[in-house]
Design a protein around this motif. Structure first.
Motif, PDB file in Angstrom:
ATOM      1  N   VAL A   1      -5.690  -6.590  -3.495  1.00 38.63           N
ATOM      2  CA  VAL A   1      -4.562  -6.000  -2.783  1.00 38.63           C
ATOM      3  C   VAL A   1      -4.033  -6.982  -1.757  1.00 38.63           C
ATOM      4  O   VAL A   1      -4.806  -7.605  -1.019  1.00 38.63           O
TER       5      VAL A   1
ATOM      6  N   ALA B   1      -7.636   0.435   1.179  1.00 31.35           N
ATOM      7  CA  ALA B   1      -7.451   0.225  -0.254  1.00 31.35           C
ATOM      8  C   ALA B   1      -8.769  -0.124  -0.940  1.00 31.35           C
ATOM      9  O   ALA B   1      -9.022   0.291  -2.083  1.00 31.35           O
TER      10      ALA B   1
ATOM     11  N   SER C   1      -1.519  -7.195   1.612  1.00 35.78           N
ATOM     12  CA  SER C   1      -0.902  -6.340   2.619  1.00 35.78           C
ATOM     13  C   SER C   1      -0.816  -7.123   3.914  1.00 35.78           C
ATOM     14  O   SER C   1      -1.529  -8.113   4.112  1.00 35.78           O
TER      15      SER C   1
ATOM     16  N   PHE D   1       1.266   4.873   4.101  1.00 35.08           N
ATOM     17  CA  PHE D   1       0.094   4.482   3.322  1.00 35.08           C
ATOM     18  C   PHE D   1      -0.083   5.546   2.246  1.00 35.08           C
ATOM     19  O   PHE D   1      -0.661   6.599   2.486  1.00 35.08           O
TER      20      PHE D   1
ATOM     21  N   LYS E   1      -5.123  -1.381   6.404  1.00 35.56           N
ATOM     22  CA  LYS E   1      -4.707  -0.835   5.115  1.00 35.56           C
ATOM     23  C   LYS E   1      -5.470  -1.489   3.965  1.00 35.56           C
ATOM     24  O   LYS E   1      -5.781  -0.840   2.962  1.00 35.56           O
TER      25      LYS E   1
ATOM     26  N   THR F   1       0.826  -1.208   0.000  1.00 31.15           N
ATOM     27  CA  THR F   1       0.000   0.000   0.000  1.00 31.15           C
ATOM     28  C   THR F   1       0.860   1.257   0.000  1.00 31.15           C
ATOM     29  O   THR F   1       0.506   2.280   0.576  1.00 31.15           O
TER      30      THR F   1
ATOM     31  N   SER G   1       1.637   1.412  -5.398  1.00 30.43           N
ATOM     32  CA  SER G   1       0.563   0.424  -5.250  1.00 30.43           C
ATOM     33  C   SER G   1      -0.806   1.089  -5.198  1.00 30.43           C
ATOM     34  O   SER G   1      -1.759   0.627  -5.850  1.00 30.43           O
ATOM     35  N   LEU G   2      -0.942   2.166  -4.441  1.00 31.33           N
ATOM     36  CA  LEU G   2      -2.255   2.805  -4.324  1.00 31.33           C
ATOM     37  C   LEU G   2      -2.647   3.519  -5.616  1.00 31.33           C
ATOM     38  O   LEU G   2      -3.827   3.555  -5.971  1.00 31.33           O
TER      39      LEU G   2
END
Length: 342
Positions: free
Chosen positions: A193, A204, A195, A332, A200, A173, A177-178
């Motif tokens: 996703v 997401a 993690s 994040f 997180k 994240t 990635s985000l």
């Protein structure tokens, strides 16, 4: 401007702990250059590594770090036609990659190492090394695009030919990635996703991810990806860890799918048997940001879809060391330094 001096952060030798705020003359733009009043600088994990050991770049000291900035043009040099005073701009990363096939590392000078970086109140930079900033973003948000967002864009859209109905696995994240979650969701893809944090993962999913897998409680996350895709596997996987994790990515990818190698959070080497790779007929592709033309395409997409970068924290210019410490412990999304008021 009513002064001739400015402040910038420098290191006299390798070591983030050596960052110090120094005074310097405000530069005058040369032929083909623009003088930018820097409003915000986004920090990447790369910026941390460059400050610590150069990351293969030949650094000349004293050195001002950080690659990504946004700001306002306050003066233009002779021959500049791409920008005018008052324009909002963001920097590019690989300075001479305008379009087409990438050049070799040796022929691709990058901002923030070896080229001096952006943690300065003003920078004078070739106009060709900037693009117009998105109109829909704040300076802090816009500063996150040059490396993190463009890397995700290149992996999925520019080179990956992502389209609606496909499945994308995004690992972690962080900033890249985000952005990948948001870009994939905007293109109608299903996004999974992975993690180590349920919190997180939930965040997401709010950004557009479809599913999340906790890789700590479910270390064999690749088997869950196959279950979620009816045994087929994912069309795109963003490989962020390296090392043994690559084998799991290979086991999770669909036949003929694509693994984009972006990160090295666990190892700077890849461990992979040949036969499973041949069996999947998957493509393993290295992604190293992208050209200026692709950044311009990305800016238009951000404005069109109103994508908002995820900024974990904004630090004042006086707290650059604290901002680097935040990058070190993980974020994040993105960590940004606000350089000047706007």
């Amino acid at each position: 401007m009513n002064t001739t001096t400015m402040h910038r952060w420098e290191i006299p030798s390798y070591g983030v702990e050596k960052l110090a705020l120094q005074s310097a003359p405000i530069p005058t733009p040369k032929v083909g250059e623009i003088l930018v009043e820097v409003h915000a600088v986004s920090l990447n994990y790369r910026d941390l590594v460059v400050a610590e050991n150069g990351m293969t770049a030949n650094i000349k000291f004293p050195f001002t770090p950080a690659s990504d900035m946004t700001g306002r043009v306050v003066a233009v040099g002779e021959g500049v036609t791409r920008f005018a005073v008052g324009d909002q701009v963001i920097s590019t990363y690989i300075t001479n990659w305008i379009d087409g096939a990438p050049l070799s590392w040796a022929d691709s000078p990058t901002q923030g190492g070896p080229i001096p970086g952006m943690l300065s109140e003003y920078v004078s930079t070739p106009a060709d090394w900037c693009v117009h900033a998105p109109k829909s973003l704040s300076p802090e948000e816009a500063s996150t695009l040059p490396i993190a967002a463009l890397t995700a864009w290149m992996a999925l859209v520019e080179q990956g030919n992502l389209h609606a109905g496909q499945t994308v696995v995004v690992q972690g994240t962080g900033g890249v990635s985000l952005f990948a979650v948001q870009i994939a969701a905007a293109n109608g893809a299903q996004v999974i996703v992975t993690s180590s944090s349920d919190t997180k993962i939930a965040q997401a999913i709010e950004l557009g991810a479809t599913h999340g897998i906790n890789r700590t409680t479910t270390p064999d996350w690749h088997t869950v990806v196959r279950e979620m895709t009816g045994g087929r596997g994912a069309d795109h996987i963003l490989e962020m860890a390296g090392g043994d994790n690559m084998l799991k990515s290979l086991q999770a990818v669909a036949p003929g799918g694509r693994i984009s190698v972006i990160g090295l959070l666990e190892s700077d080497e890849i461990t992979l048997p040949i036969m499973p790779l041949l069996g999947t007929r998957a493509s393993i592709v290295a992604i190293a940001v992208g050209p200026r033309r692709a950044l311009e395409d990305l800016v238009r997409m951000v404005d069109l879809h109103r994508i908002k970068p995820v900024v974990d924290a904004v630090y004042p210019f006086s707290q650059v060391r604290e901002a680097y410490a935040h990058v070190q412990r993980g974020a994040f999304g993105k960590v940004v330094v606000k350089v000047r008021g706007h």
